[in-house]
Motif scaffolding. Structure first.
Motif, PDB file in Angstrom:
ATOM      1  N   PHE A 295       0.854  -1.183   0.000  1.00 34.09           N
ATOM      2  CA  PHE A 295       0.000   0.000   0.000  1.00 34.09           C
ATOM      3  C   PHE A 295       0.898   1.245   0.000  1.00 34.09           C
ATOM      4  N   TRP A 296       0.983   1.920  -1.133  1.00 37.53           N
ATOM      5  CA  TRP A 296       1.967   2.996  -1.272  1.00 37.53           C
ATOM      6  C   TRP A 296       1.412   4.356  -0.856  1.00 37.53           C
ATOM      7  N   ASP A 297       0.875   4.404   0.329  1.00 37.44           N
ATOM      8  CA  ASP A 297       0.517   5.685   0.926  1.00 37.44           C
ATOM      9  C   ASP A 297       0.736   5.545   2.424  1.00 37.44           C
ATOM     10  N   ASN A 298       0.419   6.582   3.178  1.00 40.71           N
ATOM     11  CA  ASN A 298       0.731   6.588   4.607  1.00 40.71           C
ATOM     12  C   ASN A 298      -0.422   6.159   5.496  1.00 40.71           C
ATOM     13  N   THR A 299      -1.458   5.576   4.899  1.00 43.24           N
ATOM     14  CA  THR A 299      -2.616   5.163   5.687  1.00 43.24           C
ATOM     15  C   THR A 299      -2.219   4.249   6.839  1.00 43.24           C
ATOM     16  N   TYR A 300      -1.277   3.330   6.584  1.00 43.33           N
ATOM     17  CA  TYR A 300      -0.894   2.337   7.579  1.00 43.33           C
ATOM     18  C   TYR A 300       0.449   2.646   8.241  1.00 43.33           C
ATOM     19  N   SER A 301       0.972   3.855   8.038  1.00 43.26           N
ATOM     20  CA  SER A 301       2.317   4.154   8.517  1.00 43.26           C
ATOM     21  C   SER A 301       2.352   4.382  10.026  1.00 43.26           C
ATOM     22  N   ASP A 302       3.508   4.087  10.619  1.00 44.10           N
ATOM     23  CA  ASP A 302       3.698   4.331  12.048  1.00 44.10           C
ATOM     24  C   ASP A 302       3.576   5.821  12.368  1.00 44.10           C
ATOM     25  N   GLN A 303       4.065   6.677  11.477  1.00 45.26           N
ATOM     26  CA  GLN A 303       4.004   8.114  11.734  1.00 45.26           C
ATOM     27  C   GLN A 303       2.560   8.587  11.832  1.00 45.26           C
ATOM     28  N   ARG A 304       1.726   8.152  10.899  1.00 50.25           N
ATOM     29  CA  ARG A 304       0.326   8.582  10.935  1.00 50.25           C
ATOM     30  C   ARG A 304      -0.385   8.031  12.167  1.00 50.25           C
ATOM     31  N   LEU A 305      -0.149   6.772  12.484  1.00 49.54           N
ATOM     32  CA  LEU A 305      -0.836   6.172  13.625  1.00 49.54           C
ATOM     33  C   LEU A 305      -0.365   6.781  14.939  1.00 49.54           C
TER      34      LEU A 305
ATOM     35  N   LEU B 134       7.843   7.863  18.798  1.00 46.54           N
ATOM     36  CA  LEU B 134       8.428   7.254  17.607  1.00 46.54           C
ATOM     37  C   LEU B 134       9.921   7.035  17.766  1.00 46.54           C
ATOM     38  N   ARG B 135      10.618   8.010  18.369  1.00 48.66           N
ATOM     39  CA  ARG B 135      12.059   7.840  18.576  1.00 48.66           C
ATOM     40  C   ARG B 135      12.354   6.634  19.448  1.00 48.66           C
ATOM     41  N   GLU B 136      11.655   6.527  20.574  1.00 45.86           N
ATOM     42  CA  GLU B 136      11.895   5.427  21.506  1.00 45.86           C
ATOM     43  C   GLU B 136      11.415   4.094  20.917  1.00 45.86           C
ATOM     44  N   PHE B 137      10.293   4.135  20.244  1.00 47.44           N
ATOM     45  CA  PHE B 137       9.722   2.941  19.624  1.00 47.44           C
ATOM     46  C   PHE B 137      10.657   2.382  18.548  1.00 47.44           C
ATOM     47  N   GLU B 138      11.132   3.246  17.678  1.00 48.09           N
ATOM     48  CA  GLU B 138      12.010   2.804  16.594  1.00 48.09           C
ATOM     49  C   GLU B 138      13.352   2.328  17.129  1.00 48.09           C
ATOM     50  N   ALA B 139      13.865   2.990  18.169  1.00 47.88           N
ATOM     51  CA  ALA B 139      15.132   2.555  18.764  1.00 47.88           C
ATOM     52  C   ALA B 139      14.989   1.166  19.382  1.00 47.88           C
ATOM     53  N   ALA B 140      13.884   0.944  20.090  1.00 44.15           N
ATOM     54  CA  ALA B 140      13.658  -0.366  20.711  1.00 44.15           C
ATOM     55  C   ALA B 140      13.492  -1.437  19.642  1.00 44.15           C
ATOM     56  N   ARG B 141      12.785  -1.109  18.569  1.00 41.70           N
ATOM     57  CA  ARG B 141      12.585  -2.080  17.482  1.00 41.70           C
ATOM     58  C   ARG B 141      13.911  -2.433  16.813  1.00 41.70           C
ATOM     59  N   ASP B 142      14.754  -1.428  16.578  1.00 43.13           N
ATOM     60  CA  ASP B 142      16.046  -1.685  15.942  1.00 43.13           C
ATOM     61  C   ASP B 142      16.942  -2.542  16.838  1.00 43.13           C
ATOM     62  N   GLU B 143      16.918  -2.263  18.139  1.00 46.03           N
ATOM     63  CA  GLU B 143      17.702  -3.064  19.077  1.00 46.03           C
ATOM     64  C   GLU B 143      17.223  -4.513  19.060  1.00 46.03           C
ATOM     65  N   ALA B 144      15.914  -4.694  19.106  1.00 46.88           N
ATOM     66  CA  ALA B 144      15.357  -6.047  19.116  1.00 46.88           C
ATOM     67  C   ALA B 144      15.712  -6.782  17.835  1.00 46.88           C
ATOM     68  N   PHE B 145      15.613  -6.093  16.703  1.00 46.41           N
ATOM     69  CA  PHE B 145      15.922  -6.697  15.412  1.00 46.41           C
ATOM     70  C   PHE B 145      17.354  -7.221  15.394  1.00 46.41           C
ATOM     71  N   PHE B 146      18.290  -6.391  15.889  1.00 49.37           N
ATOM     72  CA  PHE B 146      19.692  -6.780  15.893  1.00 49.37           C
ATOM     73  C   PHE B 146      19.944  -7.952  16.835  1.00 49.37           C
TER      74      PHE B 146
END
Length: 251
Positions: free
Chosen positions: A71-81, A107-119
């Motif tokens: 879906f190439w729009d921001n309807t489902y994006s983390d930023q919009r939600l 978003l900053r804390e969420f994305e940082a935690a997600r990146d840490e978990a991914f690694f």
């Protein structure tokens, strides 16, 4: 007999139903009911269009999650939600759940935690071993989860179990990576929140009718979901111990 996990008696957790009146997704459902309805419809459409694996009652699920990244729009994006979660009607409830005062901080804390978990989950051998040898096995000790698998005949079919494990890992990767195709995420934002909500919708539609014998509890409930999250979070928490950070295992 008490259930001991890593030296802690968590027996009581397996019997106490948990409520989530102020969860992020209940807030989203209130602020954007159309989004939740669309994800539910997406899963139902996937079910209608995806055949069962021959001789079983199981159908692959990954196709539904792949569609979110198309879906190439921001309807489902983390930023919009995140913006919806911190809108004028929901900001106080969201802050009570997340502890973050604004959408940008969340978003900053969420994305940082997600990146840490991914690694830590996928790029360190010790974490992969913990995932397979501790977290994955311990998840199915919860009596609601084990009762669910006993009632689903395809849980005993080796081919299906193997495919389910691989598919679960692929869905987890989509959640941790943001469910976007490579660099497109920088243009359209990631879709972790909506992908996770679709996962919840999938489980609700597929598992809501199952009950644990003797108690009548739903096998898919807040307690079993929380226990799954806790056992899998152990991998990431243990990685922080290995780096020398303080970590209270009992907490």
């Amino acid at each position: 007999m008490p259930f001991i996990f890593r030296g802690n008696d968590v027996t009581a957790l397996l019997d106490n139903p948990l409520t989530a009146a102020n969860s992020l997704f209940s807030i989203l459902e209130q602020e954007e009911p159309a989004l939740v309805a669309d994800l539910s419809a997406l899963w139902k459409t996937h079910v209608r269009g995806t055949p069962l694996v021959a001789g079983t009652a199981w159908r692959p699920a990954l196709g539904a999650f792949a569609k979110i990244s198309s879906f190439w729009d921001n309807t489902y994006s983390d930023q919009r939600l995140a913006g919806l979660l911190y809108g004028p009607n929901a900001a106080a409830a969201t802050q009570a759940v997340t502890g973050a005062a604004s959408a940008n901080q969340f978003l900053r804390e969420f994305e940082a935690a997600r990146d840490e978990a991914f690694f830590y989950v996928f790029f360190q051998l010790s974490s992969v071993n913990e995932l397979a040898g501790v977290s994955f096995l311990a998840t199915y000790y919860h009596h609601d989860i084990s009762a669910l698998f006993v009632q689903r005949p395809h849980s005993f079919v080796r081919e299906v179990v193997s495919r389910r494990v691989i598919e679960t890992a692929q869905i987890m990767l989509r959640i941790l990576y943001g469910n976007m195709s490579m660099g497109w995420g920088s243009f359209y934002s990631t879709r972790t929140l909506s992908t996770t909500l679709l996962l919840a919708k999938m489980h609700h539609h597929a598992l809501a009718t199952y009950r644990t014998p003797g108690t009548g509890r739903r096998c898919y409930n807040q307690s079993s979901v929380a226990f799954t999250l806790l056992t899998f979070s152990y991998v990431v928490a243990q990685a922080w111990v290995d780096k020398g950070f303080a970590y209270n295992e009992q907490r």
